[in-house]
Design a protein around this motif. Structure first.
Motif, PDB file in Angstrom:
ATOM      1  N   ILE A   1      -9.864  -5.909  -1.341  1.00 55.09           N
ATOM      2  CA  ILE A   1     -10.040  -4.699  -0.523  1.00 55.09           C
ATOM      3  C   ILE A   1      -9.177  -4.740   0.739  1.00 55.09           C
ATOM      4  N   GLN A   2      -8.113  -5.509   0.711  1.00 59.83           N
ATOM      5  CA  GLN A   2      -7.291  -5.609   1.918  1.00 59.83           C
ATOM      6  C   GLN A   2      -6.639  -4.275   2.278  1.00 59.83           C
ATOM      7  N   TYR A   3      -6.373  -3.456   1.269  1.00 63.40           N
ATOM      8  CA  TYR A   3      -5.786  -2.151   1.558  1.00 63.40           C
ATOM      9  C   TYR A   3      -6.860  -1.115   1.884  1.00 63.40           C
ATOM     10  N   GLY A   4      -8.028  -1.280   1.291  1.00 63.14           N
ATOM     11  CA  GLY A   4      -9.078  -0.287   1.505  1.00 63.14           C
ATOM     12  C   GLY A   4      -9.602  -0.253   2.926  1.00 63.14           C
ATOM     13  N   ILE A   5      -9.602  -1.393   3.624  1.00 62.36           N
ATOM     14  CA  ILE A   5     -10.151  -1.412   4.971  1.00 62.36           C
ATOM     15  C   ILE A   5      -9.210  -0.777   5.990  1.00 62.36           C
ATOM     16  N   ILE A   6      -7.948  -0.591   5.596  1.00 63.76           N
ATOM     17  CA  ILE A   6      -6.981   0.113   6.465  1.00 63.76           C
ATOM     18  C   ILE A   6      -6.354   1.260   5.664  1.00 63.76           C
TER      19      ILE A   6
ATOM     20  N   ASN B   1      -6.258   4.434   5.976  1.00 61.71           N
ATOM     21  CA  ASN B   1      -5.529   5.487   6.699  1.00 61.71           C
ATOM     22  C   ASN B   1      -4.104   5.046   7.036  1.00 61.71           C
ATOM     23  N   ILE B   2      -3.951   3.762   7.370  1.00 66.31           N
ATOM     24  CA  ILE B   2      -2.608   3.244   7.667  1.00 66.31           C
ATOM     25  C   ILE B   2      -1.763   3.191   6.400  1.00 66.31           C
ATOM     26  N   ILE B   3      -2.365   2.730   5.286  1.00 71.51           N
ATOM     27  CA  ILE B   3      -1.636   2.647   4.013  1.00 71.51           C
ATOM     28  C   ILE B   3      -1.225   4.033   3.541  1.00 71.51           C
ATOM     29  N   MET B   4      -2.073   5.027   3.726  1.00 73.14           N
ATOM     30  CA  MET B   4      -1.746   6.400   3.303  1.00 73.14           C
ATOM     31  C   MET B   4      -0.535   6.917   4.066  1.00 73.14           C
ATOM     32  N   ARG B   5      -0.470   6.669   5.360  1.00 77.04           N
ATOM     33  CA  ARG B   5       0.667   7.141   6.148  1.00 77.04           C
ATOM     34  C   ARG B   5       1.939   6.338   5.838  1.00 77.04           C
ATOM     35  N   PHE B   6       1.769   5.010   5.646  1.00 75.92           N
ATOM     36  CA  PHE B   6       2.950   4.168   5.424  1.00 75.92           C
ATOM     37  C   PHE B   6       3.614   4.482   4.083  1.00 75.92           C
ATOM     38  N   TYR B   7       2.824   4.570   3.020  1.00 74.39           N
ATOM     39  CA  TYR B   7       3.375   4.821   1.685  1.00 74.39           C
ATOM     40  C   TYR B   7       3.413   6.300   1.325  1.00 74.39           C
TER      41      TYR B   7
ATOM     42  N   ASP C   1      -2.035   9.570  -1.282  1.00 73.70           N
ATOM     43  CA  ASP C   1      -3.364  10.087  -0.964  1.00 73.70           C
ATOM     44  C   ASP C   1      -4.405   8.964  -1.014  1.00 73.70           C
ATOM     45  N   ALA C   2      -5.647   9.296  -0.684  1.00 68.80           N
ATOM     46  CA  ALA C   2      -6.727   8.303  -0.610  1.00 68.80           C
ATOM     47  C   ALA C   2      -7.067   7.732  -1.990  1.00 68.80           C
ATOM     48  N   LEU C   3      -6.937   8.566  -3.047  1.00 68.45           N
ATOM     49  CA  LEU C   3      -7.252   8.078  -4.392  1.00 68.45           C
ATOM     50  C   LEU C   3      -6.307   6.957  -4.808  1.00 68.45           C
ATOM     51  N   ALA C   4      -5.039   7.068  -4.471  1.00 67.82           N
ATOM     52  CA  ALA C   4      -4.076   6.013  -4.805  1.00 67.82           C
ATOM     53  C   ALA C   4      -4.437   4.704  -4.106  1.00 67.82           C
ATOM     54  N   VAL C   5      -4.894   4.800  -2.865  1.00 67.49           N
ATOM     55  CA  VAL C   5      -5.296   3.593  -2.145  1.00 67.49           C
ATOM     56  C   VAL C   5      -6.569   3.006  -2.760  1.00 67.49           C
TER      57      VAL C   5
END
Length: 247
Positions: free
Chosen positions: A125-130, A132-138, A141-145
């Motif tokens: 879950i290292q990406y899930g806890i951030i 919003n940052i992953i969505m902007r960086f890549y 959308d939230a489903l992909a994360v």
């Protein structure tokens, strides 16, 4: 005189017939009391027993009171099964149990396993806890994360049985090396994908780490049973699982 002699013979013959008649058919033909003793063998002389067919009690050739097994044991009945279970299952009544040789480094082994189990579990879950940052960086959308964490669960379902077979077939050493290699590869793939246009590479790296998880989750019980004594299995297993839960 001749008539008297003839009469004596006739009377003797009549007496013999009377004796034959008194004996009856059983004694003349070798009845149960004689025929079995002399020809077929009565219970005292080795007659065939009804249950065993191999000898009678006094002869010691297989009757219930001697060396034979009863019908329940011959046919695999409950008496036989209970007897086998009593012999094969240690129940603390003085039955010796084989104790494996214990090494001091066994605690180091289980701590190392717990450490790399931790290093794999936090990637779940290292990406899930951030998110919003992953969505902007890549720019996803939230489903992909969310799929970056859900892939851990989906990979486990089809691969757990093959991995368990590999663990039984090749043992702890090979399984642990494969798990660490996959975990290392997945981690470096995700490090190399830290660019906005490489989200698919990130997903692939997460897939590789998820494969490592399948190998890791099946090992604690096997590690505890191989390296530790009977009174240490629970402690060793809990330490092995702790790394995964601590993340």
């Amino acid at each position: 005189m001749g008539d008297d002699r003839k009469g004596s013979q006739d009377r003797s013959a009549l007496d013999g017939m009377d004796q034959d008649a008194d004996q009856g058919p059983d004694q003349r033909a070798g009845g149960p009391d004689q025929g079995l003793d002399q020809e077929a063998g009565c219970p005292d002389q080795g007659a065939v027993c009804p249950d065993q067919g191999a000898g009678c009690p006094d002869q010691g050739l297989g009757c219930p009171d001697q060396r034979s097994v009863g019908p329940d044991q011959r046919s695999g009945g409950p008496d036989a099964l209970e007897h086998i279970e009593c012999l094969s299952i240690p129940n603390g009544d003085g039955v010796s149990v084989v104790t494996p040789r214990l090494y001091k480094k066994r605690w180091l082994i289980v701590l190392l396993f717990s450490a790399y189990s931790l290093s794999n579990a936090y990637q779940w879950i290292q990406y899930g806890i951030i998110s919003n940052i992953i969505m902007r960086f890549y720019n996803v959308d939230a489903l992909a994360v969310d799929w970056l964490s859900m892939i851990y669960m989906l990979i486990y379902i089809p691969f757990i049985l093959p991995v368990t077979w590999l663990l039984d077939k090749f043992g702890l050493r090979v399984t642990a090396l494969v798990a660490n290699a996959l975990n290392l590869a997945g981690t470096w793939i995700k490090v190399a994908s830290a660019r906005p246009d490489l989200f698919p590479v990130t997903m692939f790296g997460q897939l590789v780490s998820a494969m490592a998880q399948v190998f890791i989750l099946g090992m604690p019980a096997r590690l505890a049973s191989v390296w530790f004594g009977a009174d240490e299995v629970s402690t060793a297993c809990s330490i092995g699982v702790f790394g995964n839960q601590a993340s």
